[in-house]
Motif scaffolding. Structure first.
Motif, PDB file in Angstrom:
ATOM      1  N   ILE A  53     -12.139   6.223  -4.029  1.00 15.18           N
ATOM      2  CA  ILE A  53     -10.718   6.199  -3.705  1.00 15.18           C
ATOM      3  C   ILE A  53     -10.405   4.811  -3.158  1.00 15.18           C
ATOM      4  O   ILE A  53     -11.028   4.355  -2.196  1.00 15.18           O
ATOM      5  CB  ILE A  53     -10.362   7.266  -2.657  1.00 15.18           C
ATOM      6  CG1 ILE A  53     -10.679   8.658  -3.203  1.00 15.18           C
ATOM      7  CG2 ILE A  53      -8.904   7.150  -2.263  1.00 15.18           C
ATOM      8  CD1 ILE A  53     -10.603   9.748  -2.140  1.00 15.18           C
ATOM      9  N   ILE A  54      -9.439   4.143  -3.795  1.00 13.39           N
ATOM     10  CA  ILE A  54      -8.969   2.842  -3.329  1.00 13.39           C
ATOM     11  C   ILE A  54      -7.596   3.073  -2.702  1.00 13.39           C
ATOM     12  O   ILE A  54      -6.704   3.608  -3.360  1.00 13.39           O
ATOM     13  CB  ILE A  54      -8.858   1.835  -4.485  1.00 13.39           C
ATOM     14  CG1 ILE A  54     -10.223   1.616  -5.142  1.00 13.39           C
ATOM     15  CG2 ILE A  54      -8.285   0.512  -3.983  1.00 13.39           C
ATOM     16  CD1 ILE A  54     -10.171   0.772  -6.397  1.00 13.39           C
ATOM     17  N   SER A  55      -7.424   2.676  -1.430  1.00 12.98           N
ATOM     18  CA  SER A  55      -6.158   2.895  -0.725  1.00 12.98           C
ATOM     19  C   SER A  55      -5.600   1.566  -0.241  1.00 12.98           C
ATOM     20  O   SER A  55      -6.329   0.709   0.271  1.00 12.98           O
ATOM     21  CB  SER A  55      -6.367   3.799   0.495  1.00 12.98           C
ATOM     22  OG  SER A  55      -6.873   5.041   0.100  1.00 12.98           O
ATOM     23  N   PHE A  56      -4.282   1.450  -0.397  1.00 15.16           N
ATOM     24  CA  PHE A  56      -3.557   0.288   0.117  1.00 15.16           C
ATOM     25  C   PHE A  56      -2.117   0.711   0.344  1.00 15.16           C
ATOM     26  O   PHE A  56      -1.508   1.343  -0.522  1.00 15.16           O
ATOM     27  CB  PHE A  56      -3.620  -0.878  -0.876  1.00 15.16           C
ATOM     28  CG  PHE A  56      -2.853  -2.087  -0.426  1.00 15.16           C
ATOM     29  CD1 PHE A  56      -3.341  -2.902   0.577  1.00 15.16           C
ATOM     30  CD2 PHE A  56      -1.633  -2.390  -0.998  1.00 15.16           C
ATOM     31  CE1 PHE A  56      -2.634  -4.009   0.998  1.00 15.16           C
ATOM     32  CE2 PHE A  56      -0.908  -3.496  -0.585  1.00 15.16           C
ATOM     33  CZ  PHE A  56      -1.406  -4.310   0.411  1.00 15.16           C
ATOM     34  N   ARG A  57      -1.561   0.381   1.498  1.00 17.59           N
ATOM     35  CA  ARG A  57      -0.170   0.737   1.818  1.00 17.59           C
ATOM     36  C   ARG A  57       0.668  -0.529   1.914  1.00 17.59           C
ATOM     37  O   ARG A  57       0.223  -1.544   2.462  1.00 17.59           O
ATOM     38  CB  ARG A  57      -0.108   1.502   3.138  1.00 17.59           C
ATOM     39  CG  ARG A  57      -0.778   2.845   3.062  1.00 17.59           C
ATOM     40  CD  ARG A  57      -0.584   3.598   4.366  1.00 17.59           C
ATOM     41  NE  ARG A  57      -1.363   4.810   4.367  1.00 17.59           N
ATOM     42  CZ  ARG A  57      -0.912   5.987   3.978  1.00 17.59           C
ATOM     43  NH1 ARG A  57       0.316   6.114   3.558  1.00 17.59           N
ATOM     44  NH2 ARG A  57      -1.691   7.044   4.039  1.00 17.59           N
ATOM     45  N   ASP A  58       1.870  -0.426   1.340  1.00 17.54           N
ATOM     46  CA  ASP A  58       2.808  -1.549   1.382  1.00 17.54           C
ATOM     47  C   ASP A  58       4.218  -0.974   1.354  1.00 17.54           C
ATOM     48  O   ASP A  58       4.437   0.121   0.802  1.00 17.54           O
ATOM     49  CB  ASP A  58       2.582  -2.476   0.174  1.00 17.54           C
ATOM     50  CG  ASP A  58       3.288  -3.798   0.316  1.00 17.54           C
ATOM     51  OD1 ASP A  58       2.661  -4.744   0.829  1.00 17.54           O
ATOM     52  OD2 ASP A  58       4.467  -3.892  -0.096  1.00 17.54           O
ATOM     53  N   ALA A  59       5.162  -1.692   1.923  1.00 17.86           N
ATOM     54  CA  ALA A  59       6.554  -1.229   1.918  1.00 17.86           C
ATOM     55  C   ALA A  59       7.091  -1.153   0.493  1.00 17.86           C
ATOM     56  O   ALA A  59       7.935  -0.313   0.182  1.00 17.86           O
ATOM     57  CB  ALA A  59       7.412  -2.167   2.766  1.00 17.86           C
ATOM     58  N   ASN A  60       6.588  -2.004  -0.378  1.00 15.53           N
ATOM     59  CA  ASN A  60       7.010  -2.020  -1.782  1.00 15.53           C
ATOM     60  C   ASN A  60       5.999  -1.216  -2.602  1.00 15.53           C
ATOM     61  O   ASN A  60       4.853  -1.651  -2.778  1.00 15.53           O
ATOM     62  CB  ASN A  60       7.078  -3.475  -2.260  1.00 15.53           C
ATOM     63  CG  ASN A  60       7.496  -3.595  -3.709  1.00 15.53           C
ATOM     64  OD1 ASN A  60       7.574  -2.612  -4.437  1.00 15.53           O
ATOM     65  ND2 ASN A  60       7.758  -4.820  -4.116  1.00 15.53           N
ATOM     66  N   PRO A  61       6.391  -0.048  -3.120  1.00 16.26           N
ATOM     67  CA  PRO A  61       5.439   0.787  -3.873  1.00 16.26           C
ATOM     68  C   PRO A  61       4.870   0.070  -5.105  1.00 16.26           C
ATOM     69  O   PRO A  61       3.698   0.235  -5.440  1.00 16.26           O
ATOM     70  CB  PRO A  61       6.257   2.007  -4.293  1.00 16.26           C
ATOM     71  CG  PRO A  61       7.516   1.978  -3.516  1.00 16.26           C
ATOM     72  CD  PRO A  61       7.706   0.598  -3.016  1.00 16.26           C
TER      73      PRO A  61
END
Length: 166
Positions: A53-61
């Motif tokens: 599972i690769i996870s990354f969060r950003d305000a811009n989907p």
């Protein structure tokens, strides 16, 4: 695996692939961006099932999707490169083995030829010939056949690896 995938060179490549460096104006901003990305990227999963599972969060989907997709691309390319390198090493090993078997076969054939020339008179005399002569002849013949079989097997393995490599 996470230490390898989320290494500095890979994150630098990720920054270029996902166009994250378009807004960067200085080297210090670039370094800060890379450091932040290395902290924000998360890799999880199970080694035994080969699911990650690769996870990354950003305000811009869309930006988050591009980052994860780029990291996945880096992972796939790295994995394929490793497999190609392993296949090349296997082909080289098999080629070396084939060369050794060919040399061994030539040496055995040469010894057989020399032996036949040396004892040709004894073999023609029948009862006066040494019993060891026929045993040695049979052993040399077996050695040659074994060397030929090993050569064929090594050539087939090499050809299979070459097909896989292409």
């Amino acid at each position: 695996m996470s230490r390898t995938l989320i290494s500095r060179p890979n994150v630098e490549k990720l920054v270029r692939m996902a166009d994250l460096d378009l807004r960067v104006k200085s080297n210090s901003e670039r370094e800060e961006l890379i450091d932040n990305l290395m902290k924000m990227l998360q890799l999880g999963g199970n080694v035994s099932t080969n699911l990650y599972i690769i996870s990354f969060r950003d305000a811009n989907p869309e930006q988050a999707k591009n980052v994860v997709q780029s990291l996945l691309t880096i992972f796939v390319e790295s994995s394929l490169g490793d497999k190609r390198q392993d296949t090349r090493a296997a082909v080289k090993f098999l080629d070396d083995q084939i060369k050794r078997y060919e040399e061994s076969l030539l040496a055995a054939e040469s010894r057989l030829k020399e032996f036949k020339l040396k004892y040709i008179g004894i073999a023609g005399q029948g009862t006066q010939g040494s019993p060891d002569y026929f045993g040695k002849m049979a052993k040399l013949g077996d050695d040659i056949e074994n060397a030929k079989l090993e050569l064929r097997a090594a050539e087939e393995s090499r050809d299979a690896y070459r097909r896989e490599l292409t």
